[in-house]
Write a protein that holds these residues in place. Structure first.
Motif: not given
Length: 253
Positions: A65-66, A71-73, A78-80
């Motif tokens: 996600x940009x 992303x914090x939620x 594994x987060x980019x």
């Protein structure tokens, strides 16, 4: 794993991301349809992942996600932080890539779809077709500005399917009690549009100025109070679901 790559504008979801998961609750019927389309896959890339809605429970999911707020939620590990147009993964790295109500936000749709095809052997995209009729009554009667915005940013499903070389396009009529609060969710519950918290969770409402939204909502409130809306749309109250142009596009395998 949390990585920053290819940062791009994400102001809309940085704005609406707070509290987003309270309103945008995954609907089990759409979840089942997406799960069926994904099939038995081990590794999945979720583009525009947001809070992780509709991800398969039994797969190894990487969220992209940009928006850092979104992303914090996301509950995964594994987060980019990246845009769809420049995915930091090798060719054919994953079994499947999914993109749920996100392709209309991509600055370069065709480049993003080409990236999905490059990194994954199967692609599953859920989107809305601006050429479909009927349209939601909210657009026709109260907020034609939303129609203008949506028609400018959504691409016809035929074009999305062609770009993916898709083999299946499945309609998804919206149930009257749909739990995921995107724009059409409340087609039979018009009073929900009066709630500013619900409107804030929709990217279209969030991008329109109050000078546009507030008079339209005031007209809707008056029509609900006078029962004008109910007389105008009495036939909707007997419908269990409505096809407003939402489609699941499936490619690869």
């Amino acid at each position: 794993m949390e990585t920053a790559a290819g940062d791009r504008p994400s102001a809309t979801y940085d704005l609406i991301g707070i509290g987003y998961s309270d309103i945008r609750r995954p609907d089990p019927r759409l979840h089942a349809l997406i799960g069926q389309a994904l099939g038995s896959v081990h590794t999945v890339l979720n583009i525009g992942a947001g809070t992780g809605s509709y991800e398969p429970e039994d797969a190894d999911v990487t969220a992209v996600d940009p928006s850092q707020v979104m992303l914090d939620q996301h509950p995964g590990t594994k987060k980019v932080k990246a845009g769809a147009e420049a995915l930091p993964f090798a060719d054919g790295f994953l079994d499947a890539a999914m993109a749920i109500m996100t392709v209309h936000h991509w600055p370069d749709l065709h480049r993003g779809l080409a990236e999905l095809r490059r990194v994954a052997r199967k692609q599953v995209v859920f989107t809305w077709d601006p050429t479909h009729r009927p349209e939601l009554w909210l657009l026709e009667e109260y907020l034609p500005e939303i129609r203008e915005m949506d028609h400018a940013r959504f691409t016809p499903v035929t074009e999305v399917a062609d770009a993916l070389d898709a083999h299946t396009v499945t309609p998804f009529p919206i149930p009257h009690d749909f739990t995921d609060g995107f724009q059409c969710a409340y087609w039979r519950r018009p009073e929900c549009y009066l709630d500013p918290v619900i409107r804030q969770a929709s990217s279209t409402f969030a991008q329109l100025p109050p000078s546009v939204v507030e008079p339209a909502i005031a007209r809707l409130r008056a029509d609900l109070a006078s029962r004008t809306w109910h007389r105008r749309h009495a036939e909707l109250m007997d419908q269990q679901s409505m096809d407003y142009g939402y489609r699941l596009v499936i490619a690869g395998g």
